[in-house]
Write an enzyme that holds these catalytic residues in place. Sequence first.
Site, PDB file in Angstrom:
ATOM      1  N   TRP A   1     -42.336 -35.946  62.959  1.00 30.56           N
ATOM      2  CA  TRP A   1     -42.626 -35.980  64.396  1.00 30.56           C
ATOM      3  C   TRP A   1     -42.344 -34.641  65.073  1.00 30.56           C
ATOM      4  O   TRP A   1     -42.604 -34.478  66.242  1.00 30.56           O
ATOM      5  CB  TRP A   1     -41.848 -37.099  65.084  1.00 30.56           C
ATOM      6  CG  TRP A   1     -42.181 -38.405  64.478  1.00 30.56           C
ATOM      7  CD1 TRP A   1     -41.365 -39.191  63.733  1.00 30.56           C
ATOM      8  CD2 TRP A   1     -43.451 -39.058  64.525  1.00 30.56           C
ATOM      9  NE1 TRP A   1     -42.037 -40.296  63.305  1.00 30.56           N
ATOM     10  CE2 TRP A   1     -43.327 -40.244  63.779  1.00 30.56           C
ATOM     11  CE3 TRP A   1     -44.691 -38.760  65.103  1.00 30.56           C
ATOM     12  CZ2 TRP A   1     -44.384 -41.139  63.608  1.00 30.56           C
ATOM     13  CZ3 TRP A   1     -45.735 -39.638  64.939  1.00 30.56           C
ATOM     14  CH2 TRP A   1     -45.586 -40.814  64.206  1.00 30.56           C
TER      15      TRP A   1
ATOM     16  N   HIS B   1     -41.139 -21.960  63.804  1.00 29.81           N
ATOM     17  CA  HIS B   1     -40.544 -20.808  64.466  1.00 29.81           C
ATOM     18  C   HIS B   1     -40.829 -19.574  63.612  1.00 29.81           C
ATOM     19  O   HIS B   1     -41.346 -19.698  62.495  1.00 29.81           O
ATOM     20  CB  HIS B   1     -39.038 -20.994  64.710  1.00 29.81           C
ATOM     21  CG  HIS B   1     -38.239 -21.387  63.485  1.00 29.81           C
ATOM     22  ND1 HIS B   1     -36.881 -21.577  63.509  1.00 29.81           N
ATOM     23  CD2 HIS B   1     -38.608 -21.610  62.194  1.00 29.81           C
ATOM     24  CE1 HIS B   1     -36.443 -21.899  62.299  1.00 29.81           C
ATOM     25  NE2 HIS B   1     -37.470 -21.927  61.483  1.00 29.81           N
TER      26      HIS B   1
ATOM     27  N   ARG C   1     -45.634 -26.890  66.775  1.00 31.57           N
ATOM     28  CA  ARG C   1     -44.747 -28.049  66.686  1.00 31.57           C
ATOM     29  C   ARG C   1     -45.515 -29.299  67.047  1.00 31.57           C
ATOM     30  O   ARG C   1     -46.381 -29.271  67.927  1.00 31.57           O
ATOM     31  CB  ARG C   1     -43.542 -27.886  67.616  1.00 31.57           C
ATOM     32  CG  ARG C   1     -42.550 -26.908  67.018  1.00 31.57           C
ATOM     33  CD  ARG C   1     -41.274 -26.796  67.808  1.00 31.57           C
ATOM     34  NE  ARG C   1     -40.619 -25.544  67.426  1.00 31.57           N
ATOM     35  CZ  ARG C   1     -39.612 -24.995  68.052  1.00 31.57           C
ATOM     36  NH1 ARG C   1     -39.093 -25.580  69.103  1.00 31.57           N
ATOM     37  NH2 ARG C   1     -39.094 -23.863  67.626  1.00 31.57           N
TER      38      ARG C   1
ATOM     39  N   GLN D   1     -43.798 -16.807  69.329  1.00 29.63           N
ATOM     40  CA  GLN D   1     -42.396 -16.398  69.359  1.00 29.63           C
ATOM     41  C   GLN D   1     -42.327 -14.935  68.975  1.00 29.63           C
ATOM     42  O   GLN D   1     -43.236 -14.407  68.326  1.00 29.63           O
ATOM     43  CB  GLN D   1     -41.550 -17.206  68.362  1.00 29.63           C
ATOM     44  CG  GLN D   1     -41.195 -18.605  68.855  1.00 29.63           C
ATOM     45  CD  GLN D   1     -40.089 -19.251  68.034  1.00 29.63           C
ATOM     46  OE1 GLN D   1     -39.788 -18.846  66.911  1.00 29.63           O
ATOM     47  NE2 GLN D   1     -39.485 -20.287  68.602  1.00 29.63           N
TER      48      GLN D   1
ATOM     49  N   VAL E   1     -27.374 -19.013  62.304  1.00 27.74           N
ATOM     50  CA  VAL E   1     -26.525 -17.972  62.894  1.00 27.74           C
ATOM     51  C   VAL E   1     -25.118 -18.505  63.114  1.00 27.74           C
ATOM     52  O   VAL E   1     -24.908 -19.709  63.273  1.00 27.74           O
ATOM     53  CB  VAL E   1     -27.096 -17.446  64.235  1.00 27.74           C
ATOM     54  CG1 VAL E   1     -28.343 -16.616  64.007  1.00 27.74           C
ATOM     55  CG2 VAL E   1     -27.341 -18.569  65.222  1.00 27.74           C
TER      56      VAL E   1
ATOM     57  N   ALA F   1     -29.714 -11.767  64.860  1.00 32.42           N
ATOM     58  CA  ALA F   1     -31.108 -12.217  64.950  1.00 32.42           C
ATOM     59  C   ALA F   1     -31.305 -12.846  66.312  1.00 32.42           C
ATOM     60  O   ALA F   1     -30.359 -13.310  66.948  1.00 32.42           O
ATOM     61  CB  ALA F   1     -31.406 -13.228  63.849  1.00 32.42           C
TER      62      ALA F   1
HETATM   63  N1  PHE Z   1     -35.725 -19.979  65.787  1.00 26.86           N
HETATM   64  C1  PHE Z   1     -34.990 -20.403  66.967  1.00 26.86           C
HETATM   65  C2  PHE Z   1     -35.878 -21.383  67.752  1.00 26.86           C
HETATM   66  O1  PHE Z   1     -37.024 -21.509  67.452  1.00 26.86           O
HETATM   67  C3  PHE Z   1     -34.620 -19.242  67.844  1.00 26.86           C
HETATM   68  C4  PHE Z   1     -33.591 -18.336  67.210  1.00 26.86           C
HETATM   69  C5  PHE Z   1     -33.983 -17.257  66.460  1.00 26.86           C
HETATM   70  C6  PHE Z   1     -32.240 -18.572  67.403  1.00 26.86           C
HETATM   71  C7  PHE Z   1     -33.041 -16.407  65.903  1.00 26.86           C
HETATM   72  C8  PHE Z   1     -31.295 -17.722  66.856  1.00 26.86           C
HETATM   73  C9  PHE Z   1     -31.703 -16.657  66.113  1.00 26.86           C
HETATM   74  O2  PHE Z   1     -35.422 -22.033  68.681  1.00 26.86           O
END
Ligand code: PHE
Length: 324
Positions: free
Chosen positions: A149, A167, A193, A207, A250, A292
């Site tokens: 989903w 992402h 998504r 993104q 992270v 990141a």
């Molecule tokens: N990939 C996360 C998101 O889609 C964003 C993110 C990227 C958070 C890198 C921390 C570090 O919400």
Amino acid sequence: MIQDIKKKAISDLQGITSVESLEQWRIEYLGRNSQLTSILRNIRSLPENERKTVGSETNTLKELLQFEYKKFKLNLSKTNTSTNSIDVTLPGRKGNVGGLHPITSIIREITSAFGDMGFSVVEGTETELEHYNFDLLNIPANHPARDQWDTIWLDRPNRKDNLLRTHTSPMQVRVMENTTPPIRVVVPGKCYRYEATDATHEWHFHQIEGLAVAENVTFSDLKGTLYEFARRIFGPSRKVRFRCDFFPFVEPGVDMSIDWNGDWIEILGAGMVHPKVLEGVGYDSSRYTGFAFGMGPERIAMLRYNIEDIRYFFSNDLRFLSQF
Ligand code: PHE
């Protein structure tokens, strides 16, 4: 009488070379005061037995002349390049020149801000493997994001691990796999998504991921870099706020908000690259550290240009697009 009109009309027509004289011809033979019209108008004054033939012959000729007129007019407009059809003194008409999509412009602006801080731009693919989108990012197998989903899974023969990336973070892993630190990259690209759309959600969006890995990269590098980014995009006196947040890849994780007319608006997620992610690509996590971040350019463009509905970006309405 009708045959005489026909002969004269056809022979007159052959001599015509301009739109103006064609119009004269039309008035003379088909107009309100033409002979044909007056024959039809006065048909009742003819003897009973003549009315029918005269009427039908006149109408037939009228139709013929109308047909010849149209045919001639068409030919004339095709072949006539004399001064009366093209006015060479008129100012030229400009062709339509396209512009950049607002998302393209904002992505370029953001990546060039990071470019000035030493980041290079790389791109990834929109289809990904579960392994990169989730596993190597320390997102556990039972994490709700993996649910059907939330994620659009691809229907491939003999494969159950193909998906549309949710992402741009899998590119963190792919870049690290192929590079020895120091690394400084930003990754713009499209994500997907499985989500209902509304004014602030789209099932496809962009993104921009960022990754910096080297010896001695610290959390203050993260803050300084993102602070500088916010000032470049939102103006030099922009206030920012960091708060704790959770992302499995992270540690510690944060989100960053900017001050927007007195409100804090969240614009990105970030954090120090998790040691498990570093180890996963074979890095020595006691030697290298990194940070990141990930942000949504649609959201940033919505703030910058005061756009209230994210769906405008993809509806291809020129009234919207030509404002940029
Ligand atoms: N990939 C996360 C998101 O889609 C964003 C993110 C990227 C958070 C890198 C921390 C570090 O919400």
